[in-house]
Design an enzyme around this catalytic site. Structure first.
Site, short mmCIF file in Angstrom:
data_model
loop_
_atom_site.label_atom_id
_atom_site.label_comp_id
_atom_site.label_asym_id
_atom_site.label_seq_id
_atom_site.Cartn_x
_atom_site.Cartn_y
_atom_site.Cartn_z
N LYS A 29 35.47 67.49 26.45
CA LYS A 29 34.71 68.60 27.03
C LYS A 29 33.20 68.39 26.89
O LYS A 29 32.41 69.10 27.46
CB LYS A 29 35.12 69.92 26.36
CG LYS A 29 36.58 70.24 26.63
CD LYS A 29 36.99 71.63 26.15
CE LYS A 29 38.46 71.89 26.46
NZ LYS A 29 39.38 71.27 25.51
N CYS A 51 34.85 25.72 41.97
CA CYS A 51 35.82 26.34 41.05
C CYS A 51 36.76 25.27 40.50
O CYS A 51 37.35 24.52 41.27
CB CYS A 51 36.61 27.41 41.81
SG CYS A 51 38.06 27.95 40.90
N CYS A 54 40.57 25.89 41.89
CA CYS A 54 40.96 25.82 43.31
C CYS A 54 41.70 24.50 43.60
O CYS A 54 41.45 23.49 42.94
CB CYS A 54 39.71 25.91 44.20
SG CYS A 54 39.19 27.60 44.53
N HIS A 113 41.20 31.69 46.13
CA HIS A 113 40.18 32.04 45.13
C HIS A 113 39.77 33.52 45.19
O HIS A 113 39.32 34.09 44.20
CB HIS A 113 38.96 31.15 45.37
CG HIS A 113 37.87 31.28 44.37
ND1 HIS A 113 37.90 30.66 43.15
CD2 HIS A 113 36.70 31.97 44.41
CE1 HIS A 113 36.79 30.94 42.47
NE2 HIS A 113 36.05 31.75 43.22
N ASN A 153 43.56 37.35 31.09
CA ASN A 153 42.26 38.02 30.86
C ASN A 153 41.66 38.20 32.21
O ASN A 153 41.44 37.20 32.91
CB ASN A 153 41.31 37.10 30.08
CG ASN A 153 41.54 37.18 28.61
OD1 ASN A 153 42.08 38.16 28.11
ND2 ASN A 153 41.13 36.14 27.92
N GLY A 159 35.84 38.48 28.98
CA GLY A 159 35.62 37.10 28.56
C GLY A 159 36.28 36.09 29.47
O GLY A 159 36.40 34.91 29.11
N CYS A 160 36.71 36.56 30.64
CA CYS A 160 37.33 35.63 31.58
C CYS A 160 36.25 34.73 32.17
O CYS A 160 35.22 35.21 32.64
CB CYS A 160 38.05 36.41 32.68
SG CYS A 160 38.87 35.34 33.84
N SER A 161 36.51 33.43 32.15
CA SER A 161 35.45 32.48 32.51
C SER A 161 35.38 32.18 34.00
O SER A 161 34.43 31.56 34.46
CB SER A 161 35.67 31.18 31.74
OG SER A 161 36.95 30.65 32.07
N HIS A 164 38.84 33.02 39.70
CA HIS A 164 40.06 32.54 40.39
C HIS A 164 41.27 33.16 39.69
O HIS A 164 41.35 33.15 38.48
CB HIS A 164 40.13 31.00 40.31
CG HIS A 164 41.17 30.43 41.21
ND1 HIS A 164 40.87 29.78 42.38
CD2 HIS A 164 42.52 30.46 41.13
CE1 HIS A 164 41.99 29.41 42.97
NE2 HIS A 164 43.01 29.81 42.23
N HIS A 166 44.14 33.76 37.66
CA HIS A 166 44.86 32.90 36.72
C HIS A 166 45.15 33.63 35.42
O HIS A 166 44.53 34.64 35.10
CB HIS A 166 44.05 31.64 36.42
CG HIS A 166 42.85 31.89 35.54
ND1 HIS A 166 41.69 32.46 36.01
CD2 HIS A 166 42.66 31.66 34.23
CE1 HIS A 166 40.83 32.57 35.01
NE2 HIS A 166 41.38 32.11 33.91
N GLN A 168 47.00 32.67 31.24
CA GLN A 168 47.15 31.59 30.26
C GLN A 168 48.47 31.75 29.50
O GLN A 168 49.05 32.84 29.48
CB GLN A 168 46.02 31.63 29.24
CG GLN A 168 44.64 31.39 29.82
CD GLN A 168 43.63 31.13 28.71
OE1 GLN A 168 43.90 30.40 27.74
NE2 GLN A 168 42.47 31.74 28.82
N LYS A 311 34.69 51.04 26.86
CA LYS A 311 35.03 51.54 25.52
C LYS A 311 34.81 50.40 24.53
O LYS A 311 35.31 49.30 24.74
CB LYS A 311 36.49 51.97 25.50
CG LYS A 311 37.08 52.02 24.11
CD LYS A 311 37.82 53.29 23.86
CE LYS A 311 38.25 53.41 22.41
NZ LYS A 311 37.38 54.25 21.63
P1 H2U Z 1 39.93 32.30 30.93
O1 H2U Z 1 41.28 32.83 31.31
O2 H2U Z 1 39.40 32.96 29.71
O3 H2U Z 1 38.99 32.30 32.06
O4 H2U Z 1 40.13 30.76 30.54
C1 H2U Z 1 40.33 29.73 31.47
C2 H2U Z 1 40.78 28.52 30.71
O5 H2U Z 1 40.65 27.36 31.54
C3 H2U Z 1 39.95 28.24 29.47
O6 H2U Z 1 40.76 28.39 28.34
C4 H2U Z 1 40.39 26.25 30.73
C5 H2U Z 1 39.48 26.79 29.64
O7 H2U Z 1 39.64 26.07 28.45
N1 H2U Z 1 39.78 25.20 31.53
C6 H2U Z 1 40.45 23.99 31.68
O8 H2U Z 1 41.50 23.80 31.08
N2 H2U Z 1 39.91 23.02 32.49
C7 H2U Z 1 38.71 23.13 33.12
O9 H2U Z 1 38.32 22.26 33.87
C8 H2U Z 1 37.88 24.32 32.91
C9 H2U Z 1 38.50 25.45 32.13
#
Ligand code: H2U
Length: 346
Positions: A29, A51, A54, A113, A153, A159-161, A164, A166, A168, A311
């Site tokens: 509130k 990328c 890709c 992508h 992620n 923290g997703c790098s 594209h 994907h 893990q 958050k």
């Molecule tokens: P994210 O889901 O946090 O974006 O991580 C992507 C992963 O892709 C990351 O753990 C891997 C990184 O080590 N990576 C490869 O294995 N090869 C590459 O050429 C770049 C990134």
């Protein structure tokens, strides 16, 4: 519902981790003078020559991706755990350590992508589910691999790098902390009652209805009573399956379908590509039977009030335990009432 649960500060118990969270519904509130603006929708090309995920592109270590047409997985070039080394343990006084063997993989969801799970077709997400199943079975069957953690992620904020689409997989010799807590609670419940903790919880939620977000023939998406993240949600199979390997072809499709519907609702909440960490918790792969395990997929999204207001788990939450203002019921209602069509298609 009890007034305590809607108006008064209270604690809620997480039956799966055995931990408590603090809920402060009265704080919703308070006036909000922070940011609430929308973010511009990012338009991405279907193919990005820079990328590393890709099709046909060269990764950081010089390897070339195949010209894949659906899904594609590869061993992470910078894995946090690797299969080299001996199994060893170290102990000196109060200090303890153990070696960890494992394999990290990257799972490309689509060659396109520009897509994300909510924008992919159900058939294409079904291919992702099939790949998760295959990886769980193959990695889990390897010597030294006793647990397979599938996760995604999504979004820079998590923290997703790379945008594209994907996820893990980290497969390893020990059972990590979160599934270890859930193994203990499910196992104790199964010993006492002879039934699935998650299944019995699901039945209670289906009867109560107030925390249900979505349902189909095989799966239910709900905001757990003990949700920590503002729009935390879990997808639970109606059947007592210990792992995704048990899903039939039809169930793979309904899993894909509910993932799509839930992530569309997430995107529609603040009209942004909604960030989260999502993961599937399922039975360990050490060769033992786990009749207590009931697999589920959890989504932990960090956004609170808008595309930009996140958050933070800081302060009291670091030193005490997690705290939230909007209740699980309020979050479920907001998600339930959102349109099923992605906002970008309007
Ligand atoms: P994210 O889901 O946090 O974006 O991580 C992507 C992963 O892709 C990351 O753990 C891997 C990184 O080590 N990576 C490869 O294995 N090869 C590459 O050429 C770049 C990134």
């Amino acid at each position: 519902m009890s007034k305590m649960l809607t108006e008064q500060p209270h604690r809620r118990y997480n039956i799966l981790t055995g931990e408590w969270i603090l809920v402060s519904p009265h704080r919703t509130k308070r006036p909000w003078q922070g940011k609430t603006e929308k973010q511009a929708t990012e338009q991405r090309p279907k193919y990005d020559p820079n990328c590393y995920l890709c099709p046909s592109n060269t990764r950081a270590n010089g390897e070339v991706n195949p010209n894949y047409q659906s899904t594609f997985s590869f061993v992470n070039d910078f894995g946090a755990i690797v299969m080299d080394g001996e199994e060893e343990s170290y102990s000196e006084g109060l200090l303890k350590a153990a070696s960890e063997l494992g394999i990290c993989k990257v799972i490309c969801f689509s060659p396109d992508h520009s897509l994300t799970l909510p924008l992919m077709e159900v058939d294409a997400i079904t291919e992702v589910v099939k790949l998760w199943k295959k990886e769980y079975a193959e990695l889990g069957a390897l010597e030294h691999i006793n647990h397979v953690q599938i996760f995604e992620n999504k979004g820079e904020i998590m923290g997703c790098s790379n945008p594209h689409p994907h996820g893990q997989i980290w497969a390893q010799s020990s059972i990590p902390e979160e599934p270890r807590k859930k193994l203990a609670t499910q196992s104790a419940y199964f010993k006492e009652k002879g039934s699935s903790l998650v299944g019995d919880y699901l039945n209670q939620e289906l009867a109560a209805k107030e925390r249900i977000v979505l349902e189909n023939a095989d799966f239910v998406a709900l905001v757990p009573f003990w949700a920590t993240w503002p729009y935390e949600t879990m997808i639970v199979p109606r059947k007592h399956y210990a792992h995704i390997g048990l899903l039939s072809d039809a169930e793979e499709r309904s899993f894909a379908s509910i993932i799509k519907e839930l992530t569309i609702k997430f995107d529609n909440l603040f009209e942004v590509s909604f960030p989260y960490s999502a993961g599937i918790h399922q039975a360990p792969t050490d060769g033992r039977e786990y009749p207590e395990w009931h697999f589920h997929m959890s989504f932990y999204p960090p956004l609170l009030r808008s595309a930009t207001v996140k958050k933070f788990m800081v302060g009291y939450e670091m030193f005490g335990n997690p705290q939230r203002d909007i209740t699980a019921e309020m979050a479920a209602k907001s998600l339930r009432e959102l349109p099923n069509m992605h906002y970008s298609k309007n």
